[in-house]
Structure formats: C-alpha cells, structure tokens
Design a protein around this motif. Structure first.
Motif, short mmCIF file in Angstrom:
data_model
loop_
_atom_site.label_atom_id
_atom_site.label_comp_id
_atom_site.label_asym_id
_atom_site.label_seq_id
_atom_site.Cartn_x
_atom_site.Cartn_y
_atom_site.Cartn_z
N ARG A 133 -12.66 -0.83 -15.82
CA ARG A 133 -13.73 -1.66 -16.36
C ARG A 133 -15.02 -1.38 -15.59
O ARG A 133 -15.00 -1.06 -14.40
CB ARG A 133 -13.44 -3.17 -16.19
CG ARG A 133 -12.29 -3.74 -16.97
CD ARG A 133 -12.58 -3.89 -18.46
NE ARG A 133 -11.53 -4.67 -19.09
CZ ARG A 133 -10.32 -4.21 -19.43
NH1 ARG A 133 -10.03 -2.94 -19.18
NH2 ARG A 133 -9.42 -4.99 -20.00
N VAL A 134 -16.13 -1.55 -16.29
CA VAL A 134 -17.44 -1.69 -15.64
C VAL A 134 -17.81 -3.16 -15.77
O VAL A 134 -17.82 -3.72 -16.88
CB VAL A 134 -18.51 -0.81 -16.32
CG1 VAL A 134 -19.86 -1.00 -15.64
CG2 VAL A 134 -18.08 0.66 -16.30
N LEU A 135 -18.07 -3.82 -14.64
CA LEU A 135 -18.31 -5.27 -14.60
C LEU A 135 -19.76 -5.54 -14.19
O LEU A 135 -20.21 -5.06 -13.16
CB LEU A 135 -17.37 -5.93 -13.59
CG LEU A 135 -15.87 -5.66 -13.79
CD1 LEU A 135 -15.07 -6.32 -12.65
CD2 LEU A 135 -15.40 -6.18 -15.14
N CYS A 136 -20.45 -6.33 -15.02
CA CYS A 136 -21.86 -6.62 -14.78
C CYS A 136 -22.10 -8.13 -14.76
O CYS A 136 -21.25 -8.92 -15.17
CB CYS A 136 -22.73 -6.01 -15.87
SG CYS A 136 -22.56 -4.21 -16.06
N GLY A 137 -23.29 -8.50 -14.31
CA GLY A 137 -23.77 -9.87 -14.39
C GLY A 137 -25.08 -9.88 -15.15
O GLY A 137 -25.20 -9.27 -16.19
N HIS A 138 -26.06 -10.63 -14.63
CA HIS A 138 -27.46 -10.57 -15.05
C HIS A 138 -27.77 -11.24 -16.39
O HIS A 138 -28.78 -11.91 -16.54
CB HIS A 138 -27.91 -9.11 -15.09
CG HIS A 138 -29.35 -8.90 -15.39
ND1 HIS A 138 -30.37 -9.38 -14.58
CD2 HIS A 138 -29.98 -8.25 -16.41
CE1 HIS A 138 -31.55 -9.03 -15.09
NE2 HIS A 138 -31.34 -8.35 -16.21
N ILE A 139 -26.90 -11.07 -17.36
CA ILE A 139 -27.24 -11.43 -18.72
C ILE A 139 -26.83 -12.88 -19.05
O ILE A 139 -27.17 -13.41 -20.11
CB ILE A 139 -26.62 -10.41 -19.70
CG1 ILE A 139 -27.46 -10.23 -20.94
CG2 ILE A 139 -25.18 -10.73 -20.00
CD1 ILE A 139 -27.16 -8.93 -21.68
N HIS A 140 -26.09 -13.52 -18.12
CA HIS A 140 -25.70 -14.93 -18.25
C HIS A 140 -24.91 -15.22 -19.52
O HIS A 140 -24.92 -16.34 -20.03
CB HIS A 140 -26.94 -15.86 -18.21
CG HIS A 140 -27.59 -15.96 -16.87
ND1 HIS A 140 -28.11 -17.15 -16.40
CD2 HIS A 140 -27.84 -15.04 -15.91
CE1 HIS A 140 -28.64 -16.96 -15.20
NE2 HIS A 140 -28.49 -15.68 -14.89
N ARG A 141 -24.21 -14.24 -20.03
CA ARG A 141 -23.36 -14.41 -21.20
C ARG A 141 -22.18 -13.44 -21.06
O ARG A 141 -22.30 -12.39 -20.42
CB ARG A 141 -24.07 -14.10 -22.51
CG ARG A 141 -25.28 -14.96 -22.83
CD ARG A 141 -25.58 -14.97 -24.32
NE ARG A 141 -24.52 -15.64 -25.04
CZ ARG A 141 -24.47 -16.97 -25.22
NH1 ARG A 141 -25.43 -17.74 -24.75
NH2 ARG A 141 -23.47 -17.52 -25.87
N PHE A 142 -21.06 -13.79 -21.71
CA PHE A 142 -19.95 -12.85 -21.81
C PHE A 142 -20.20 -11.90 -22.98
O PHE A 142 -20.44 -12.34 -24.10
CB PHE A 142 -18.63 -13.59 -22.02
CG PHE A 142 -17.47 -12.67 -22.25
CD1 PHE A 142 -16.94 -11.93 -21.20
CD2 PHE A 142 -16.91 -12.52 -23.51
CE1 PHE A 142 -15.87 -11.07 -21.39
CE2 PHE A 142 -15.84 -11.67 -23.72
CZ PHE A 142 -15.32 -10.93 -22.66
#
Length: 265
Positions: free
Chosen positions: A189-198
């Motif tokens: 997986r590539v796991l990100c944050g930032h966007i405040h949504r799944f």
C-alpha cells in the motif's frame, strides 16, 4: 501484523481551538483512547503528518505529552503544517529519523511488514514534491528488500482527488513516484494523509489510500467551481492487518462509542 493508522490531528496549544471551531486536541485524545481499547492491540501505530497546526514549540509539547502514553511503537512523518526542525526536535528519541534534510526513513523491526516513510513536504509550502533526490532514495530503499511486504507512508497524496481546492496542494511528481512504485511488486500500500478523507485508487500497480483526519473532514465537493469548505464529520482511523497468504486488509474504523453490540450480524 496489525497496524493502526491515524492522520492529521492538527494539535493546538492548550485552550485553543483548531480554526477557532473544534477542539482538535480532544478529538485526538478520543482517537488515542479508541486505539488503546482495540483488541488485539496493534503492533505499530502510524501518523501520516500534520501532527500540529502551526509548527510551534508549544504545540509540539502538547503532541509529545499526548503521545507519551501510547504504549506502542510509533512512526510519524511530517505534513505541510508541521515545521521540519521543530518536528525533528519533538521526535528526537526516534533514532530512525535522519539528523538533517528530509525526514525519510525505513523501519523493519516491528513485524513482517517493512515501513518506508517518504517526506515529500516542501518547507514553507503546502504542496508536496517527489523530486529526483527522493526518487533515488526510494528506489534504493525499495530495492534493498525486494521480497519483503512493504508499506510506503507519505503526507500529501500524489494524485488528483477531484476536489479542486485540495488538489492544488497535492504531491507533485506523482507520475515519477508511480513509476518507482511500479518497479517494486512488494509495495502492499501507499498510505497518505493531508486530504482529511478516506479515498482509494490503484497507483503504480498497487493500492493507494488516504486516511481520514481525527479532526475535521474536507468537504466532498467535486464541482469545479465549488467553494472550499470542511465539516465536523465523525472522526476515524484506518486499521491495516497483514497475514501470510492474504496480504494486507484495510479497515475503516469510526472513532467513538456507538449503540451495540447486538446479537445479530
């Protein structure tokens, strides 16, 4: 191996609200309480950036105090609201963090899954950038253990979500990143944050996920002319479970107390 994944707590000095609206500290505390109640306990906790809102020493003191009692191995990367050197000082006890430069690291001693962290933040800016230096580092790091299941964690997502006002601040160089990832089939997986949504999509031959925030959610407004907005939606986290023969299964986990359990399913 069970991996808890939180993101974007945007912690504030005590007594101050996030954006003057919500108590992000209390919401993160609720997330940590939910984490502590999980059975079985996770083997590892990830936080994919924006630990604090303004990058101040006072905010990082709050973060350090809140995370001190977590009782689990913790891996954290900075986001665009973090200040790189203050972040480095806050997490100075994390021996895997480099002493200078971008906060890339790799950790593989908490279970069968290796964690590769990529710091794509650009100091003083809100967008990210996967530049040539980062590409060289990531290529070598992924090639070092080609058979081992690997998670790649970063803050800004390297794709256009369709929400134009957050896409202005995504990670540039996404095609370059996808090309690197595509050469390494062990990236689960590539796991990100930032966007405040799944969100989820196929990326570089694997799956890319964005984690919800423990505080506000960016409004899901897909019209090109939509005005920027956020909502105080129920906070949530992700839970990633890796098992031999199955690989990685990701669960979306709302944070809070809900009616139940009931004797039907």
């Amino acid at each position: 191996m069970l991996i808890a994944h939180l993101s974007d707590p945007h912690l504030r000095p005590r007594g101050q609200l996030y954006q003057g609206v919500v108590d992000s500290n209390a919401m993160f505390a609720a997330g940590l309480a939910h984490l502590a109640a999980l059975d079985p306990r996770p083997d590892l906790v990830l936080i994919t950036g924006d630990v604090v809102e303004e990058g101040t020493a006072e905010e990082y003191a709050v973060a350090a105090e809140m995370l001190a009692g977590i009782g689990l191995p913790l891996l954290v990367i900075p986001g665009n609201h973090d200040e790189r050197e203050a972040f480095r000082a806050c997490f100075a006890a994390h021996a895997h963090l480099p002493a200078t430069g971008p906060l890339h690291f790799v950790v593989g001693d908490h279970g069968p899954v290796r964690i590769v962290a990529l710091d794509v933040t650009v100091p003083g800016e809100h967008h990210g950038d996967f530049d040539n230096a980062a590409a060289i580092w990531l290529e070598a790091t992924l090639a070092a253990e080609p058979e081992r299941p690997t998670l790649l964690m970063m803050h800004q997502p390297p794709f256009a979500s369709g929400i134009h006002y957050i896409d202005e601040y995504n990670c540039r160089g996404g095609e370059r990143l996808a090309a690197v990832v595509a050469r390494h089939a062990n990236v689960e997986r590539v796991l990100c944050g930032h966007i405040h949504r799944f969100m989820q999509l196929r990326f570089g031959g694997t799956m890319l996920l964005t984690a919800p925030s423990t505080t506000t959610a960016i409004a899901l407004r897909l019209a090109p002319e939509a005005e920027p907005a956020s909502y105080v939606e129920p906070p949530a986290m992700l839970l990633h479970q890796w098992r031999p023969g199955t690989g990685l299964v990701t669960h979306f986990v709302p944070i809070g107390c809900f009616p139940g359990p009931f004797d039907f399913f």
